[in-house]
Scaffold this motif. Structure first.
Motif, PDB file in Angstrom:
ATOM      1  N   HIS A 154      83.228  25.487  25.087  1.00  0.00           N
ATOM      2  CA  HIS A 154      83.167  26.915  25.351  1.00  0.00           C
ATOM      3  C   HIS A 154      82.029  27.204  26.330  1.00  0.00           C
ATOM      4  O   HIS A 154      81.361  26.291  26.819  1.00  0.00           O
ATOM      5  CB  HIS A 154      82.930  27.677  24.042  1.00  0.00           C
ATOM      6  CG  HIS A 154      81.765  27.146  23.253  1.00  0.00           C
ATOM      7  ND1 HIS A 154      81.722  25.858  22.739  1.00  0.00           N
ATOM      8  CD2 HIS A 154      80.581  27.712  22.905  1.00  0.00           C
ATOM      9  CE1 HIS A 154      80.578  25.663  22.107  1.00  0.00           C
ATOM     10  NE2 HIS A 154      79.868  26.764  22.206  1.00  0.00           N
ATOM     11  N   THR A 155      81.802  28.476  26.622  1.00  0.00           N
ATOM     12  CA  THR A 155      80.635  28.875  27.399  1.00  0.00           C
ATOM     13  C   THR A 155      79.882  29.959  26.647  1.00  0.00           C
ATOM     14  O   THR A 155      80.462  30.760  25.912  1.00  0.00           O
ATOM     15  CB  THR A 155      81.013  29.409  28.795  1.00  0.00           C
ATOM     16  OG1 THR A 155      81.996  30.446  28.676  1.00  0.00           O
ATOM     17  CG2 THR A 155      81.558  28.296  29.665  1.00  0.00           C
ATOM     18  N   VAL A 156      78.548  29.963  26.835  1.00  0.00           N
ATOM     19  CA  VAL A 156      77.687  31.016  26.311  1.00  0.00           C
ATOM     20  C   VAL A 156      76.716  31.403  27.426  1.00  0.00           C
ATOM     21  O   VAL A 156      76.081  30.537  28.024  1.00  0.00           O
ATOM     22  CB  VAL A 156      76.897  30.569  25.071  1.00  0.00           C
ATOM     23  CG1 VAL A 156      75.957  31.684  24.607  1.00  0.00           C
ATOM     24  CG2 VAL A 156      77.832  30.166  23.943  1.00  0.00           C
ATOM     25  N   CYS A 157      76.624  32.694  27.718  1.00  0.00           N
ATOM     26  CA  CYS A 157      75.755  33.205  28.777  1.00  0.00           C
ATOM     27  C   CYS A 157      74.739  34.182  28.195  1.00  0.00           C
ATOM     28  O   CYS A 157      75.089  35.030  27.374  1.00  0.00           O
ATOM     29  CB  CYS A 157      76.555  33.930  29.850  1.00  0.00           C
ATOM     30  SG  CYS A 157      77.797  32.942  30.673  1.00  0.00           S
ATOM     31  N   LEU A 171      79.725  34.754  24.341  1.00  0.00           N
ATOM     32  CA  LEU A 171      80.516  33.541  24.137  1.00  0.00           C
ATOM     33  C   LEU A 171      81.951  33.805  24.576  1.00  0.00           C
ATOM     34  O   LEU A 171      82.533  34.832  24.217  1.00  0.00           O
ATOM     35  CB  LEU A 171      80.465  33.126  22.670  1.00  0.00           C
ATOM     36  CG  LEU A 171      81.260  31.880  22.248  1.00  0.00           C
ATOM     37  CD1 LEU A 171      80.586  31.195  21.070  1.00  0.00           C
ATOM     38  CD2 LEU A 171      82.706  32.219  21.867  1.00  0.00           C
ATOM     39  N   PHE A 172      82.511  32.848  25.330  1.00  0.00           N
ATOM     40  CA  PHE A 172      83.894  32.996  25.771  1.00  0.00           C
ATOM     41  C   PHE A 172      84.647  31.681  25.658  1.00  0.00           C
ATOM     42  O   PHE A 172      84.162  30.625  26.081  1.00  0.00           O
ATOM     43  CB  PHE A 172      83.964  33.473  27.228  1.00  0.00           C
ATOM     44  CG  PHE A 172      85.370  33.458  27.780  1.00  0.00           C
ATOM     45  CD1 PHE A 172      86.292  34.417  27.382  1.00  0.00           C
ATOM     46  CD2 PHE A 172      85.788  32.464  28.650  1.00  0.00           C
ATOM     47  CE1 PHE A 172      87.595  34.392  27.857  1.00  0.00           C
ATOM     48  CE2 PHE A 172      87.085  32.427  29.133  1.00  0.00           C
ATOM     49  CZ  PHE A 172      87.996  33.397  28.732  1.00  0.00           C
ATOM     50  N   GLY A 173      85.872  31.754  25.090  1.00  0.00           N
ATOM     51  CA  GLY A 173      86.833  30.656  25.138  1.00  0.00           C
ATOM     52  C   GLY A 173      86.423  29.408  24.391  1.00  0.00           C
ATOM     53  O   GLY A 173      85.594  29.414  23.488  1.00  0.00           O
ATOM     54  N   GLY A 174      87.057  28.290  24.784  1.00  0.00           N
ATOM     55  CA  GLY A 174      86.783  27.013  24.167  1.00  0.00           C
ATOM     56  C   GLY A 174      87.970  26.467  23.386  1.00  0.00           C
ATOM     57  O   GLY A 174      89.099  26.969  23.485  1.00  0.00           O
ATOM     58  N   TYR A 175      87.674  25.454  22.581  1.00  0.00           N
ATOM     59  CA  TYR A 175      88.719  24.736  21.841  1.00  0.00           C
ATOM     60  C   TYR A 175      88.343  24.639  20.365  1.00  0.00           C
ATOM     61  O   TYR A 175      87.174  24.407  20.012  1.00  0.00           O
ATOM     62  CB  TYR A 175      88.894  23.330  22.408  1.00  0.00           C
ATOM     63  CG  TYR A 175      89.834  22.471  21.581  1.00  0.00           C
ATOM     64  CD1 TYR A 175      91.211  22.532  21.771  1.00  0.00           C
ATOM     65  CD2 TYR A 175      89.347  21.617  20.597  1.00  0.00           C
ATOM     66  CE1 TYR A 175      92.084  21.759  21.011  1.00  0.00           C
ATOM     67  CE2 TYR A 175      90.205  20.841  19.821  1.00  0.00           C
ATOM     68  CZ  TYR A 175      91.578  20.917  20.038  1.00  0.00           C
ATOM     69  OH  TYR A 175      92.420  20.161  19.276  1.00  0.00           O
ATOM     70  N   ASP A 211      86.511  23.944  28.907  1.00  0.00           N
ATOM     71  CA  ASP A 211      85.877  23.221  30.021  1.00  0.00           C
ATOM     72  C   ASP A 211      85.832  24.050  31.294  1.00  0.00           C
ATOM     73  O   ASP A 211      85.834  23.523  32.408  1.00  0.00           O
ATOM     74  CB  ASP A 211      86.581  21.887  30.279  1.00  0.00           C
ATOM     75  CG  ASP A 211      86.404  20.897  29.150  1.00  0.00           C
ATOM     76  OD1 ASP A 211      85.312  20.889  28.560  1.00  0.00           O
ATOM     77  OD2 ASP A 211      87.344  20.147  28.846  1.00  0.00           O
ATOM     78  N   HIS A 212      85.810  25.368  31.152  1.00  0.00           N
ATOM     79  CA  HIS A 212      85.606  26.282  32.267  1.00  0.00           C
ATOM     80  C   HIS A 212      84.104  26.439  32.487  1.00  0.00           C
ATOM     81  O   HIS A 212      83.294  25.787  31.839  1.00  0.00           O
ATOM     82  CB  HIS A 212      86.239  27.635  31.944  1.00  0.00           C
ATOM     83  CG  HIS A 212      85.784  28.178  30.622  1.00  0.00           C
ATOM     84  ND1 HIS A 212      86.252  27.688  29.415  1.00  0.00           N
ATOM     85  CD2 HIS A 212      84.888  29.149  30.307  1.00  0.00           C
ATOM     86  CE1 HIS A 212      85.667  28.327  28.417  1.00  0.00           C
ATOM     87  NE2 HIS A 212      84.814  29.216  28.938  1.00  0.00           N
ATOM     88  N   TYR A 213      83.740  27.342  33.376  1.00  0.00           N
ATOM     89  CA  TYR A 213      82.320  27.675  33.527  1.00  0.00           C
ATOM     90  C   TYR A 213      82.194  29.180  33.678  1.00  0.00           C
ATOM     91  O   TYR A 213      83.057  29.838  34.263  1.00  0.00           O
ATOM     92  CB  TYR A 213      81.688  26.983  34.735  1.00  0.00           C
ATOM     93  CG  TYR A 213      80.220  26.707  34.510  1.00  0.00           C
ATOM     94  CD1 TYR A 213      79.802  25.502  33.969  1.00  0.00           C
ATOM     95  CD2 TYR A 213      79.251  27.671  34.795  1.00  0.00           C
ATOM     96  CE1 TYR A 213      78.457  25.250  33.723  1.00  0.00           C
ATOM     97  CE2 TYR A 213      77.909  27.434  34.552  1.00  0.00           C
ATOM     98  CZ  TYR A 213      77.519  26.219  34.020  1.00  0.00           C
ATOM     99  OH  TYR A 213      76.178  25.989  33.763  1.00  0.00           O
ATOM    100  N   ALA A 214      81.118  29.725  33.124  1.00  0.00           N
ATOM    101  CA  ALA A 214      80.869  31.159  33.191  1.00  0.00           C
ATOM    102  C   ALA A 214      79.392  31.401  33.442  1.00  0.00           C
ATOM    103  O   ALA A 214      78.533  30.634  32.996  1.00  0.00           O
ATOM    104  CB  ALA A 214      81.291  31.843  31.889  1.00  0.00           C
ATOM    105  N   CYS A 215      79.084  32.464  34.162  1.00  0.00           N
ATOM    106  CA  CYS A 215      77.700  32.879  34.334  1.00  0.00           C
ATOM    107  C   CYS A 215      77.647  34.388  34.546  1.00  0.00           C
ATOM    108  O   CYS A 215      78.603  35.000  35.032  1.00  0.00           O
ATOM    109  CB  CYS A 215      77.016  32.129  35.471  1.00  0.00           C
ATOM    110  SG  CYS A 215      77.708  32.402  37.100  1.00  0.00           S
ATOM    111  N   VAL A 216      76.530  34.971  34.130  1.00  0.00           N
ATOM    112  CA  VAL A 216      76.293  36.396  34.333  1.00  0.00           C
ATOM    113  C   VAL A 216      75.569  36.572  35.661  1.00  0.00           C
ATOM    114  O   VAL A 216      74.568  35.893  35.930  1.00  0.00           O
ATOM    115  CB  VAL A 216      75.462  36.992  33.183  1.00  0.00           C
ATOM    116  CG1 VAL A 216      75.004  38.404  33.504  1.00  0.00           C
ATOM    117  CG2 VAL A 216      76.271  36.985  31.890  1.00  0.00           C
TER     118      VAL A 216
END
Length: 285
Positions: A154-157, A171-175, A211-216
């Motif tokens: 997942h991702t956490v920003c 927190l967004f997405g994941g498995y 397995d994406h990527y996120a940023c603010v």
């Protein structure tokens, strides 16, 4: 490996770490905490967890970083590994594919991950003392409200959305095996109250993925790029307006990065992001 390497983007050169030894690992997380600017940085590079293809780790590493311009105009790097130890006593258990974010001065938060058997849903704070020989302390932040399903990939920003300037985390997405696969849910975590809140966003949302990527960026939007949707790698891009909680898909002109997962994405100035590497399903990019 004997030492890690860092790159100066403006000179396109790699530099070996000056002192110390880092254990080999993949699937780990890393955060830089300190001050940085053009060709200069002073702070700490923090690494946690990962695996060596055989065993998950819970090793926490602190590397001091000092980058500046020398008397002759050359770029000088000074990097020392000053702390490396596991957190098995009172900290996060061994894991990979988790997230780690700066929480405040002298601490980071670790979210979820995979321990080799199951996904994790815990949140831990790791703090360190000042000085040349720091000591670390760990605390599990037990939730005071409904929390997200356990997950990895997942991702956490970090996002300063509150009027008092204290951080919250998105927190967004994941498995997760518990949900039967991939997710595209969105949650906010506030460490001060140890509270999770599910955010009900509107608009054109990203498909479930890992397995994406996120940023603010600019404290106003969260950008999500790429990942794996369960069938294929993708190269789509979405923004979430953090005021209205509305998703929008970004439509690009010209050439696009190839579909990928397990990449990185970093904001380099107000208007630009850099996407690096990843895996397209056949080759490492």
């Amino acid at each position: 490996m004997a030492a890690a390497a860092v790159s100066a983007a403006d000179t396109h050169q790699w530099h070996r770490f000056s002192k110390g030894y880092l254990i080999p690992r993949a699937g780990h997380s890393a955060v830089f905490v300190g001050d940085s600017g053009p060709s200069q940085a002073t702070g700490k590079y923090l690494i946690f967890g990962g695996h060596d293809l055989q065993t998950r780790q819970n090793v926490f590493t602190i590397v001091t970083v000092s980058i500046g311009i020398g008397d002759s105009g050359e770029l000088r790097f000074q990097t020392d590994v000053i702390f490396e130890s596991d957190t098995s006593v009172d900290g996060p258990s061994p894991r990979s594919d988790h997230c780690m974010c700066e929480n405040g001065e002298g601490s980071v938060l670790v979210f979820g991950g995979f321990d080799g058997t199951r996904e994790l849903g815990d949140v831990h704070e790791i703090s360190w003392s000042a000085g040349a020989m720091p000591e670390i302390s760990c605390e599990v932040l037990l939730p005071s409200s409904e929390s997200p399903v356990k997950r990895s990939h997942h991702t956490v920003c970090r996002h300063r959305a509150r009027l008092d300037g204290s951080p919250s985390f998105l927190l967004f997405g994941g498995y997760s095996k518990l949900t039967g696969g991939l997710m595209n849910d969105l949650w906010s975590f506030v460490p001060e109250g140890r509270s999770w809140r599910r955010l009900r966003a509107t608009g054109d949302a990203p498909t479930p993925r890992r397995d994406h990527y996120a940023c603010v960026i600019n404290s106003s939007e969260m950008v999500v790029f790429g990942g794996f949707d369960g069938t294929r790698n993708v190269n789509d891009c979405y923004t979430l307006n953090l005021q209205t909680l509305r998703w929008s898909r970004v439509r690009f002109e010209g050439d696009l990065p190839r579909p990928r997962r397990q990449h990185t994405m970093v904001q380099v100035d107000r208007d630009n992001l850099v996407v690096c590497g990843g895996f397209d399903g056949s080759v490492v990019l």
